[in-house]
Design a protein around this motif. Structure first.
Motif, PDB file in Angstrom:
ATOM      1  N   GLY A  12      -5.514   9.037  -0.613  1.00 45.90           N
ATOM      2  CA  GLY A  12      -5.499   7.882  -1.680  1.00 45.90           C
ATOM      3  C   GLY A  12      -5.865   7.265  -2.001  1.00 45.90           C
ATOM      4  O   GLY A  12      -5.995   6.449  -1.638  1.00 45.90           O
ATOM      5  N   GLY A  13      -6.097   6.866  -3.860  1.00 48.97           N
ATOM      6  CA  GLY A  13      -7.087   6.644  -4.264  1.00 48.97           C
ATOM      7  C   GLY A  13      -6.244   5.005  -4.268  1.00 48.97           C
ATOM      8  O   GLY A  13      -6.309   4.641  -6.303  1.00 48.97           O
ATOM      9  N   ILE A  15      -4.422   0.688  -3.867  1.00 49.11           N
ATOM     10  CA  ILE A  15      -5.025  -0.288  -2.756  1.00 49.11           C
ATOM     11  C   ILE A  15      -5.400  -0.133  -1.489  1.00 49.11           C
ATOM     12  O   ILE A  15      -5.676  -1.072  -1.571  1.00 49.11           O
ATOM     13  N   MET A  16      -3.966   0.037  -1.073  1.00 46.62           N
ATOM     14  CA  MET A  16      -4.086   0.414   0.359  1.00 46.62           C
ATOM     15  C   MET A  16      -4.788   1.110   1.283  1.00 46.62           C
ATOM     16  O   MET A  16      -5.346   0.293   2.429  1.00 46.62           O
ATOM     17  N   GLU A  37      -8.523  11.313  -4.041  1.00 48.87           N
ATOM     18  CA  GLU A  37      -7.506  11.169  -4.487  1.00 48.87           C
ATOM     19  C   GLU A  37      -6.666  12.319  -6.158  1.00 48.87           C
ATOM     20  O   GLU A  37      -7.744  12.773  -6.218  1.00 48.87           O
ATOM     21  N   SER A  47      -0.872   1.015  -7.845  1.00 43.73           N
ATOM     22  CA  SER A  47      -1.927   0.255  -7.767  1.00 43.73           C
ATOM     23  C   SER A  47      -2.276  -0.284  -9.217  1.00 43.73           C
ATOM     24  O   SER A  47      -3.404  -1.032  -9.497  1.00 43.73           O
ATOM     25  N   THR A 204      -8.468  15.379  -6.036  1.00 45.64           N
ATOM     26  CA  THR A 204      -8.244  16.882  -4.741  1.00 45.64           C
ATOM     27  C   THR A 204      -7.441  16.357  -4.112  1.00 45.64           C
ATOM     28  O   THR A 204      -7.384  15.235  -3.849  1.00 45.64           O
ATOM     29  N   VAL A 206      -4.146  16.592  -1.282  1.00 46.30           N
ATOM     30  CA  VAL A 206      -4.049  16.900  -0.174  1.00 46.30           C
ATOM     31  C   VAL A 206      -2.849  17.873  -0.288  1.00 46.30           C
ATOM     32  O   VAL A 206      -2.225  17.338  -0.391  1.00 46.30           O
ATOM     33  N   LEU A 326       6.597   9.702  -7.339  1.00 49.34           N
ATOM     34  CA  LEU A 326       5.346   8.797  -8.163  1.00 49.34           C
ATOM     35  C   LEU A 326       5.320   9.010  -9.481  1.00 49.34           C
ATOM     36  O   LEU A 326       5.830   9.777 -10.068  1.00 49.34           O
ATOM     37  N   GLN A 394       6.874   4.176 -10.241  1.00 47.48           N
ATOM     38  CA  GLN A 394       7.996   4.309  -8.883  1.00 47.48           C
ATOM     39  C   GLN A 394       7.690   3.266  -7.647  1.00 47.48           C
ATOM     40  O   GLN A 394       6.780   2.992  -7.235  1.00 47.48           O
ATOM     41  N   ARG A 395       8.630   3.170  -7.267  1.00 47.67           N
ATOM     42  CA  ARG A 395       8.588   2.325  -6.059  1.00 47.67           C
ATOM     43  C   ARG A 395       9.622   3.332  -5.208  1.00 47.67           C
ATOM     44  O   ARG A 395      10.974   3.719  -5.176  1.00 47.67           O
ATOM     45  N   PRO A 431       6.319  -6.411   0.146  1.00 46.99           N
ATOM     46  CA  PRO A 431       5.550  -7.367  -0.853  1.00 46.99           C
ATOM     47  C   PRO A 431       4.397  -6.631  -1.061  1.00 46.99           C
ATOM     48  O   PRO A 431       4.529  -7.294  -1.711  1.00 46.99           O
ATOM     49  N   GLY A 432       4.370  -5.117  -0.960  1.00 49.87           N
ATOM     50  CA  GLY A 432       3.508  -4.759  -1.442  1.00 49.87           C
ATOM     51  C   GLY A 432       1.875  -4.733  -1.714  1.00 49.87           C
ATOM     52  O   GLY A 432       1.487  -5.254  -0.266  1.00 49.87           O
TER      53      GLY A 432
HETATM   54  C1  LIG Z   1       7.229  -1.258 -10.595  1.00 48.06           C
HETATM   55  C2  LIG Z   1       6.990  -2.432  -9.236  1.00 48.06           C
HETATM   56  C3  LIG Z   1       6.150  -3.915  -9.617  1.00 48.06           C
HETATM   57  C4  LIG Z   1       5.670  -4.215  -8.563  1.00 48.06           C
HETATM   58  N1  LIG Z   1       4.706  -5.749  -8.394  1.00 48.06           N
HETATM   59  C5  LIG Z   1       4.080  -6.024  -7.275  1.00 48.06           C
HETATM   60  C6  LIG Z   1       3.596  -7.357  -7.596  1.00 48.06           C
HETATM   61  O1  LIG Z   1       4.081  -8.120  -8.213  1.00 48.06           O
HETATM   62  N2  LIG Z   1       2.874  -7.366  -6.870  1.00 48.06           N
HETATM   63  C7  LIG Z   1       2.421  -6.653  -5.652  1.00 48.06           C
HETATM   64  O2  LIG Z   1       2.002  -7.210  -4.631  1.00 48.06           O
HETATM   65  N3  LIG Z   1       2.930  -5.920  -5.385  1.00 48.06           N
HETATM   66  C8  LIG Z   1       3.620  -5.001  -6.418  1.00 48.06           C
HETATM   67  N4  LIG Z   1       4.051  -3.799  -6.631  1.00 48.06           N
HETATM   68  C9  LIG Z   1       3.193  -2.957  -5.417  1.00 48.06           C
HETATM   69  C10 LIG Z   1       1.901  -2.561  -5.675  1.00 48.06           C
HETATM   70  O3  LIG Z   1       1.921  -1.992  -6.686  1.00 48.06           O
HETATM   71  C11 LIG Z   1       2.165  -1.603  -4.014  1.00 48.06           C
HETATM   72  O4  LIG Z   1       2.175  -2.203  -2.467  1.00 48.06           O
HETATM   73  C12 LIG Z   1       0.558  -1.104  -4.258  1.00 48.06           C
HETATM   74  O5  LIG Z   1       0.297  -0.874  -5.398  1.00 48.06           O
HETATM   75  C13 LIG Z   1       0.826   0.381  -3.231  1.00 48.06           C
HETATM   76  O6  LIG Z   1      -0.627   0.579  -3.553  1.00 48.06           O
HETATM   77  P1  LIG Z   1      -1.284   2.508  -2.418  1.00 48.06           P
HETATM   78  O7  LIG Z   1      -2.078   2.320  -2.561  1.00 48.06           O
HETATM   79  O8  LIG Z   1      -0.058   2.156  -1.450  1.00 48.06           O
HETATM   80  O9  LIG Z   1       0.215   3.019  -3.062  1.00 48.06           O
HETATM   81  P2  LIG Z   1      -0.357   3.956  -4.906  1.00 48.06           P
HETATM   82  O10 LIG Z   1      -1.330   2.172  -5.815  1.00 48.06           O
HETATM   83  O11 LIG Z   1       0.450   4.446  -5.713  1.00 48.06           O
HETATM   84  O12 LIG Z   1      -2.164   5.192  -4.608  1.00 48.06           O
HETATM   85  C14 LIG Z   1      -1.640   6.125  -4.034  1.00 48.06           C
HETATM   86  C15 LIG Z   1      -2.766   7.016  -4.279  1.00 48.06           C
HETATM   87  O13 LIG Z   1      -2.341   8.346  -3.619  1.00 48.06           O
HETATM   88  C16 LIG Z   1      -2.464   9.252  -4.765  1.00 48.06           C
HETATM   89  N5  LIG Z   1      -1.875  10.450  -4.155  1.00 48.06           N
HETATM   90  C17 LIG Z   1      -0.405  10.956  -3.511  1.00 48.06           C
HETATM   91  N6  LIG Z   1      -0.640  12.509  -2.982  1.00 48.06           N
HETATM   92  C18 LIG Z   1      -1.874  13.096  -2.827  1.00 48.06           C
HETATM   93  C19 LIG Z   1      -1.842  13.447  -2.332  1.00 48.06           C
HETATM   94  N7  LIG Z   1      -1.120  14.674  -1.926  1.00 48.06           N
HETATM   95  N8  LIG Z   1      -3.166  13.924  -2.160  1.00 48.06           N
HETATM   96  C20 LIG Z   1      -4.463  12.918  -2.443  1.00 48.06           C
HETATM   97  N9  LIG Z   1      -3.617  11.677  -3.569  1.00 48.06           N
HETATM   98  C21 LIG Z   1      -2.673  11.444  -3.549  1.00 48.06           C
HETATM   99  C22 LIG Z   1      -2.036   8.989  -6.127  1.00 48.06           C
HETATM  100  O14 LIG Z   1      -2.398   9.252  -6.659  1.00 48.06           O
HETATM  101  C23 LIG Z   1      -2.309   7.576  -6.033  1.00 48.06           C
HETATM  102  O15 LIG Z   1      -3.747   7.334  -6.829  1.00 48.06           O
HETATM  103  C24 LIG Z   1       4.426  -3.200  -7.479  1.00 48.06           C
HETATM  104  C25 LIG Z   1       5.201  -1.596  -7.627  1.00 48.06           C
HETATM  105  C26 LIG Z   1       5.672  -1.774  -8.573  1.00 48.06           C
HETATM  106  C27 LIG Z   1       6.295   0.019  -8.412  1.00 48.06           C
END
Ligand SMILES: Cc1cc2nc3c(=O)[nH]c(=O)nc-3n(C[C@H](O)[C@H](O)[C@H](O)COP(=O)(O)OP(=O)(O)OC[C@H]3O[C@@H](n4cnc5c(N)ncnc54)[C@H](O)[C@@H]3O)c2cc1C
Length: 492
Positions: A12-13, A15-16, A37, A47, A204, A206, A326, A394-395, A431-432
């Motif tokens: 996954g690409g 912030i985490m 990603e 993100s 790509t 997974v 997602l 999506q959350r 809080p994300g």
């Molecule tokens: C409406 C909303 C408002 C928010 N507001 C805030 C805020 O104000 N402040 C804050 O701090 N946080 C906020 N958040 C939370 C924050 O956005 C998330 O916690 C954070 O972006 C999650 O990052 P992530 O890397 O886990 O996931 P994501 O950014 O969703 O990245 C996951 C990635 O994995 C990829 N992926 C999935 N499955 C596969 C696979 N099988 N193979 C390869 N790639 C794959 C996806 O395409 C995606 O790019 C908010 C979230 C939402 C939905």
């Protein structure tokens, strides 16, 4: 089918993965890192700056971190904890700025006062009591309160203009708030990782994860989105940073630790305006009070956003329901995640959260006019022609087993790791992104017990308050807030 073996795979690409990858690169530069990603660019799901609200969550304004207990009492510890976590993120980013990894902090973080705005005598009283407790907490230094419309007008005129005379209103304001473009931050962290030899493979997906019995590593099945045959890779450690798809991937891995977990997807929309005349009249993130039954992260807020150097205003979120995990997920995500082991907890959550279900259905059916009415409660002069709806990320909230209730819905995040620490994934959304750094420090501690002791010295360099509480040391709190504000160019 494994063609190559690496030290770390990040799925996954977002912030985490970007945060964990950067930490590992700083702590253990000789480890090989590969990122997969499935989309054609990083930071396209939660993100992405337009898929989240960009609040640097420090509990400065969000009432859900300091709710009133049934007996009317208030308690600061949760708000302080969230703030402490955000200070860890700020320090890490500041260290990366100092080291030239993130040379232009203004491209991802901007100073934006955080405000809370309430209406009605009871809410005014609650906000005053909240303020009286928080003003003595070192990390909340400088918070102001007013129930005088003239003062509030000075802070955020759109909240007051054309409001009915005599309406009881109050607000708090604190200057040290931030607006964060987590998409830009993600992109810059991946640019750094790639410049240091990490292998980022876009488009790509997974498709499966299988534990190799003889050495405890993981065989990862992959499919390129454009046409080619499936292939594989082997990794000593896997981080499932797949956002909403972390749950199904962890289920595929077969680790027993994922048993009992389910996902409850909540979709969302924001109103956005780019009209420069309207945008120029509001420079703050203003949080209100949630409606009855609303999930904590659906608290309405009227926000300044700065993305690609352009300011806009955002209002929402309006929650809704979609079975996708997602934004670009599948309608089958939710049904496909149901297993015998999580069915009980999921049914218990449905039984115990009637108010939430009612709220979500109401939000789903709300017309644009009803949505505008909600905005006008904040900004009475809002005109339909200035605002358009955008779809947020999506959350996927965590549902998990609970010995008393059978199952509970949880609004925080949860790291799930295998017993041997060879795989970990992140479930949940709040809080994300703001707390990505402390979440990943915790993950490192759990998954790399052998190396962690050795890494602590570097972690302390990157995060000077590492292991200590800032809020219980006013001088340290002051020093850290000013140092990170200076490094991240948050002083005006
Ligand atoms: C409406 C909303 C408002 C928010 N507001 C805030 C805020 O104000 N402040 C804050 O701090 N946080 C906020 N958040 C939370 C924050 O956005 C998330 O916690 C954070 O972006 C999650 O990052 P992530 O890397 O886990 O996931 P994501 O950014 O969703 O990245 C996951 C990635 O994995 C990829 N992926 C999935 N499955 C596969 C696979 N099988 N193979 C390869 N790639 C794959 C996806 O395409 C995606 O790019 C908010 C979230 C939402 C939905």
């Amino acid at each position: 089918m494994s063609t190559k073996s690496v030290d770390v795979v990040l799925i996954g690409g977002g912030i985490m993965s970007a945060t964990l990858g950067t930490m590992i690169k700083r702590l253990q530069p000789d480890w090989s890192i590969v990122i997969f990603e499935q989309l054609s660019a990083v930071a396209q799901e939660s993100s992405n700056p337009w898929n989240n609200a960009g609040t640097g969550h420090a509990a400065l304004a969000e009432l859900n971190y300091m709710p009133e207990a049934p007996d009317g009492s208030l308690e600061t510890s949760r708000a302080v904890k969230i703030n402490e976590q955000f200070q860890v993120s700020r320090q890490f980013w500041a260290s990366l700025v100092a080291d030239g990894v993130l040379p232009h902090p203004e491209t991802f973080i901007n100073p934006t006062p955080h405000m809370t705005f309430v209406r009605g005598a009871d809410n005014v009283d609650y906000l005053r009591r909240r303020y009286e407790l928080l003003r003595d907490e070192p990390l909340f230094k400088g918070i102001e309160f007013s129930d005088d419309p003239k003062v509030i007008y000075g802070w955020a005129p759109l909240l007051v203009r054309d409001r009915q005379k005599g309406e009881k209103i109050a607000a708090t304001r604190i200057d040290s708030g931030t607006d964060v473009d987590f998409g830009a931050l993600t992109q810059q962290l991946f640019d750094y990782l790639v410049s240091q030899g990490a292998d980022l493979r876009l488009e790509t997906q997974v498709t499966n994860l299988k534990k190799v019995k003889k050495d405890g590593s993981w065989d990862i099945s992959l499919r390129e989105r454009v046409g080619t045959t499936p292939y594989g890779m082997n990794a000593r450690f896997v981080f499932v940073g797949a956002g909403g798809h972390a749950l199904p991937l962890l289920q595929k891995s077969g680790i027993p630790e994922i048993k009992g977990f389910g996902g409850f997807p909540i979709s969302g929309q924001f109103f956005r305006t780019d009209n420069p005349e309207v945008v120029a009249q509001h420079q703050a993130k203003v949080y209100g009070k949630a409606a009855v039954g609303a999930p904590p992260m659906s608290v309405p807020h009227l926000d300044t956003r700065v993305v690609d150097g352009q300011s806009s205003l955002l209002f929402g979120p309006y929650a809704g329901f979609s079975p996708k995990f997602l934004k670009q997920g599948s309608w089958l995500d939710l049904p496909a995640s149901i297993r015998l082991h999580n069915l009980g907890p999921m049914l218990a959550v449905a039984r115990d959260n009637f108010d939430l279900m009612k709220y979500l259905v109401g939000e789903l059916l709300a017309s644009k006019k009803k949505k505008l009415d909600a905005l006008r409660e904040f900004m009475p002069t809002a005109r339909a022609e200035d605002w358009y709806l955008i779809t947020a990320g999506q959350r996927v909230q965590v549902m998990k087993k609970d010995s008393k209730r059978g199952g509970v819905l949880q609004f925080g995040t949860e790291i799930v790791t295998s017993a041997d620490g060879s795989i970990a994934g992140l479930l949940g959304a709040s809080p994300g992104a703001s707390t990505a750094v402390p979440i990943m420090v915790d993950l490192l501690k759990r998954c790399f017990p052998e190396q962690y002791g050795r890494w602590e010295k570097t972690l302390k360099k990157m995060i000077p308050s590492f292991g200590a509480s800032l809020n219980s040391d006013p001088r340290a709190a002051d020093k850290t807030l000013s140092a990170t504000a200076k490094a991240l160019v948050l002083t005006r």
